[in-house]
Design a protein around this motif. Structure first.
Motif: not given
Ligand SMILES: [Zn+2]
Length: 328
Positions: A71, A73, A75-76, A167, A186
């Motif tokens: 997804h 975000h 951090d991903h 999310h 997540d």
């Molecule tokens: Zn996330």
């Protein structure tokens, strides 16, 4: 650095310094043809060092490697632009890809935040501390779009794509039915609760999230590979716990609004949060932002159910209990 979880499937733990998430789980499938990396960490030095160390330990050649991103975000997928090569495919979902192409729409977020009572004085600091802004990838990325039910094969693993909005609007998990392994991103975490937030009025992410949890609870899963913290096996029980957690949050918001009408920022300030801070005023600004987004997502859910109402008062969205609703 890296840890073998199943045959040819490894985890590299990517640190997320100064984030309550602590680290991201990047999963690597090694194969003689092409390798797959699932999720990457932020576009930041410590993340790059950990990724490089893990990949060289495993002997992964990035020129023979594709990526799957659960997804949108940072951090991903923030580190992606430092890892892709000319031959890399980046598998991603359409809703999140569309939002990525639209760019980081801070002005829209800020406008919506103001309407929800977010203080003007904290908006700029919220932007500067926002990981989605700070640690985003630094180049244009070209995605190979996957939809519900599509499969991708790496080595002996045949992953089925499972759309799990909530999310983020396009969040996607991978399911390996032969091994009963579920790559959760997540969507379902074991030690912490995935954050469900809303920064526009066009979605009902908590409703989507509940539906996605129900969908996943129908799958036969033996091992969950989450985006953060520990791997776990009791997927169905964890899903029940997550649903109960959000139900408790909804009940808490109703009892907060029983005390009086208020905007989402004020609701967030009255909610209980799992953070070591003596008061709401002492919350780090980045956490206030997430807390407010979480409050807005829950308020939207209650509003769509008809349990609460909202109206504009002095350019603010103010929420109140709907006394006409059946439960009152
Ligand atoms: Zn996330």
């Amino acid at each position: 650095m890296s840890e073998e979880i199943l045959a040819n499937l490894y985890r590299i733990e990517i640190p997320l310094p100064r984030s309550p998430l602590k680290a991201l789980n990047s999963y690597v499938i090694k194969d003689t043809e092409r390798n797959l990396i699932i999720d990457t960490g932020w576009n930041q030095e410590e993340c790059m060092e950990a990724m490089q160390a893990g990949l060289s330990e495993l002997g992964v050649d990035l020129r023979r490697t594709d990526f799957f991103i659960t997804h949108l975000h940072a951090d991903h997928f923030g580190l992606l632009s430092n890892l892709v090569t000319d031959t890399s495919k980046i598998y991603f979902n359409e809703p999140d890809a569309g939002r990525f192409r639209a760019g980081f729409r801070w002005d829209d977020f800020a406008h919506f935040a103001r309407l929800n009572g977010y203080p003007e004085s904290e908006l700029q600091a919220s932007l500067q501390s926002h990981p989605g802004f700070k640690f985003r990838p630094n180049s244009d990325l070209v995605f190979s779009i996957l939809k519900e039910g599509a499969t991708i094969r790496f080595g002996d693993y045949v992953f089925k794509c499972i759309e799990t909005p909530g999310h983020t609007s396009g969040h996607m998990c991978l399911y390996e039915p032969n091994r009963k392994v579920f790559v959760a991103g997540d969507h379902i975490l074991n030690d912490i609760t995935p954050n469900i937030q809303l920064w526009s009025d066009d979605r009902n992410p908590l409703e989507e999230y509940f539906d996605s949890l129900d969908k996943v609870s129908k799958l036969d899963i033996e091992l969950v590979l989450p985006g953060h913290r520990t791997l776990f096996r009791n997927c169905r029980e964890r899903i029940q716990e997550l649903k109960q957690h959000h139900q408790k949050r909804l009940d808490e918001i109703i009892s907060i609004l029983e005390k009086g009408d208020m905007d989402a920022f004020r609701v967030a300030s009255e909610m209980s949060w799992d953070i070591l801070c003596d008061s709401w005023d002492l919350f780090p600004v980045s956490q206030k932002w997430f807390a407010t987004g979480e409050a807005i997502a829950h308020l939207k859910y209650l509003k769509e159910k008809g349990i609460i109402r909202s109206e504009m008062r002095k350019q603010r969205i103010v929420f109140s209990i709907n006394r006409n609703h059946a439960i009152y």
